[in-house]
Every structure is written in C-alpha cells, then in structure tokens.
Motif scaffolding. Structure first.
Motif, mmCIF file in Angstrom:
data_model
loop_
_atom_site.group_PDB
_atom_site.id
_atom_site.type_symbol
_atom_site.label_atom_id
_atom_site.label_comp_id
_atom_site.label_asym_id
_atom_site.label_seq_id
_atom_site.Cartn_x
_atom_site.Cartn_y
_atom_site.Cartn_z
ATOM 1 N N ARG A 130 0.811 -1.228 0.000
ATOM 2 C CA ARG A 130 0.000 0.000 0.000
ATOM 3 C C ARG A 130 0.840 1.270 0.000
ATOM 4 N NH1 ARG A 130 -5.588 -0.997 2.189
ATOM 5 N NH2 ARG A 130 -5.733 -3.246 2.125
ATOM 6 N N TRP A 131 1.983 1.255 0.686
ATOM 7 C CA TRP A 131 2.763 2.487 0.831
ATOM 8 C C TRP A 131 4.154 2.419 0.210
ATOM 9 C CZ3 TRP A 131 -0.635 1.015 4.760
ATOM 10 C CH2 TRP A 131 -1.690 1.889 4.972
ATOM 11 N N GLY A 132 4.736 1.262 0.112
ATOM 12 C CA GLY A 132 6.025 1.133 -0.558
ATOM 13 C C GLY A 132 7.245 1.425 0.288
ATOM 14 N N THR A 190 4.323 10.311 4.714
ATOM 15 C CA THR A 190 3.675 11.351 3.918
ATOM 16 C C THR A 190 2.158 11.188 3.961
ATOM 17 O OG1 THR A 190 5.588 11.598 2.482
ATOM 18 C CG2 THR A 190 3.472 12.326 1.585
ATOM 19 N N ASP A 191 1.684 9.959 3.847
ATOM 20 C CA ASP A 191 0.244 9.705 3.899
ATOM 21 C C ASP A 191 -0.326 10.035 5.280
ATOM 22 O OD1 ASP A 191 -2.242 8.755 2.720
ATOM 23 O OD2 ASP A 191 -2.009 6.978 3.983
ATOM 24 N N GLN A 231 8.907 15.685 -0.421
ATOM 25 C CA GLN A 231 7.549 15.148 -0.444
ATOM 26 C C GLN A 231 6.937 15.220 0.957
ATOM 27 O OE1 GLN A 231 7.376 11.075 -1.788
ATOM 28 N NE2 GLN A 231 5.170 10.925 -1.518
ATOM 29 N N GLY A 232 7.727 14.944 1.965
ATOM 30 C CA GLY A 232 7.251 15.021 3.344
ATOM 31 C C GLY A 232 6.990 16.449 3.768
ATOM 32 N N ALA A 233 7.881 17.351 3.381
ATOM 33 C CA ALA A 233 7.682 18.767 3.715
ATOM 34 C C ALA A 233 6.397 19.274 3.079
ATOM 35 C CB ALA A 233 8.876 19.590 3.246
ATOM 36 N N SER A 234 6.153 18.877 1.846
ATOM 37 C CA SER A 234 4.928 19.282 1.169
ATOM 38 C C SER A 234 3.695 18.742 1.893
ATOM 39 C CB SER A 234 4.949 18.788 -0.277
ATOM 40 O OG SER A 234 3.763 19.129 -0.934
ATOM 41 N N ALA A 235 3.772 17.512 2.364
ATOM 42 C CA ALA A 235 2.641 16.931 3.099
ATOM 43 C C ALA A 235 2.354 17.697 4.383
ATOM 44 C CB ALA A 235 2.918 15.462 3.423
#
Length: 190
Positions: free
Chosen positions: A61-63, A70-71, A123-127
C-alpha cells in the motif's frame, strides 16, 4: 446475468471496509510509535506488527516509510486548523499563527512533522505544509474580496509559516502563541 458476473464494477476500496480499517490501524501504529520515546526505529515491519497486519500489506500500500509518513501527515494535517474569519487580515493571521504554534507544540504533531520531513524529504515537507498553504490562501482571498491589498501567499509563508516550522523542527526555543503573533507584525507593520 450469470453467477460470475457482478452487477456493479469494482472501482476501488469501499469506504469503511477492510481497506479503511487497515489504513486507520497503520496510521494509528505510526502515531503511537512516534509518540513512544523508546527509540525504536520506525520500519515497515515494526509498524505492521504494531498495527496487527502483515508487513507485505504495508509495503504493497505504501512502498516505503517515507511514503507512509507522507500519507499519515497528509491525513493528520487536513482540516486540523480552522481558518479564522475575524474581518481583519491582521487578526486572522495572528489567530492562525497562534493556533498553528499550539498545534506544533502538540506532543503528537511535532514528532510526526520531524519524522516526515526527515524521512520523506521534499515530499514530506509538502505533506506537512500543503494544507497550511491552502488555508493561508483562503485567508488572503477573503481579504482581497473585501477590497484590500494583500501580500502574496509566498510572502505570508516566508514571514509566518517558515519561522514557525523552523523553530519547531530545528530548535528547542519555545513556540508560544504570543511569539507566533509577533510574526504577523513583521509581515504587516502598522
């Protein structure tokens, strides 16, 4: 209709079904592990064990841990701060900054922000900031609709959001609502 034909095509997971239960259990496991101060590494097998699911399910599901964080961050930071509407841009931004400071002080929030940024990078910062940007944009658009000049959302993020996140993530300095409100005075001097 034959016994093998389904009346409705399957278009994904059912809301509230097994998929939603797994997602909730895995998210809860991540949050619990981040809150634990045992120093246990956040890995897919550790998260899966805590959630009571097989590690393969989490990988499928998340990889990766970065994608999982991030999710979780995207889910956690969606709609958690109410956008104030006081009738004044200054007061809206002061209340918003104060509420964000309180949220970043939450013992469940800060470890999630740090882990997400540290593990998932950009990607984490954006989340962690995507929803914040949208909230600030809503405040600014409302002020513009009142017929007033507004700073750009980037300027507000640089003046208000960036110092809050920097202090929360990279320092041990207090993140008080009073200090957070002073950031607005730098952005909107009298």
């Amino acid at each position: 209709m034959s016994a093998t034909t389904s009346p409705l095509p399957r278009t994904g997971s059912r809301p509230g079904g097994r998929s939603a239960r797994i997602r909730a259990a895995v998210h809860r496991a991540v949050e619990e592990l981040l809150a634990d101060e045992t120093g246990e590494l956040l890995t897919i097998p550790v998260v899966a064990a805590r959630a009571g699911v097989h590690a393969t399910t989490v990988y499928r599901r998340w990889g990766s841990v970065g994608e999982l964080l991030t999710d979780v961050a995207t889910s956690r930071f969606s709609g958690d701060i109410v956008v104030p509407d006081t009738g004044s841009l200054r007061e809206d931004l002061e209340r918003y900054a104060s509420d964000l400071a309180k949220d970043l002080n939450d013992p469940d929030t800060l470890p999630l922000v740090r882990a997400t940024i540290g593990t998932a990078g950009g990607q984490g910062a954006s989340a962690c900031t995507r929803e914040r940007r949208q909230q600030l944009q809503a405040i600014l658009e409302r002020e513009q609709a009142r017929g007033h000049q507004i700073p750009t959302v980037e300027r507000v993020m640089d003046a208000v959001l960036a110092p809050l996140y920097y202090r929360a993530v990279f320092t041990d300095q207090a993140l008080t609502p009073e200090w957070a409100r002073t950031l607005v005075s730098h952005l909107l001097p009298d």
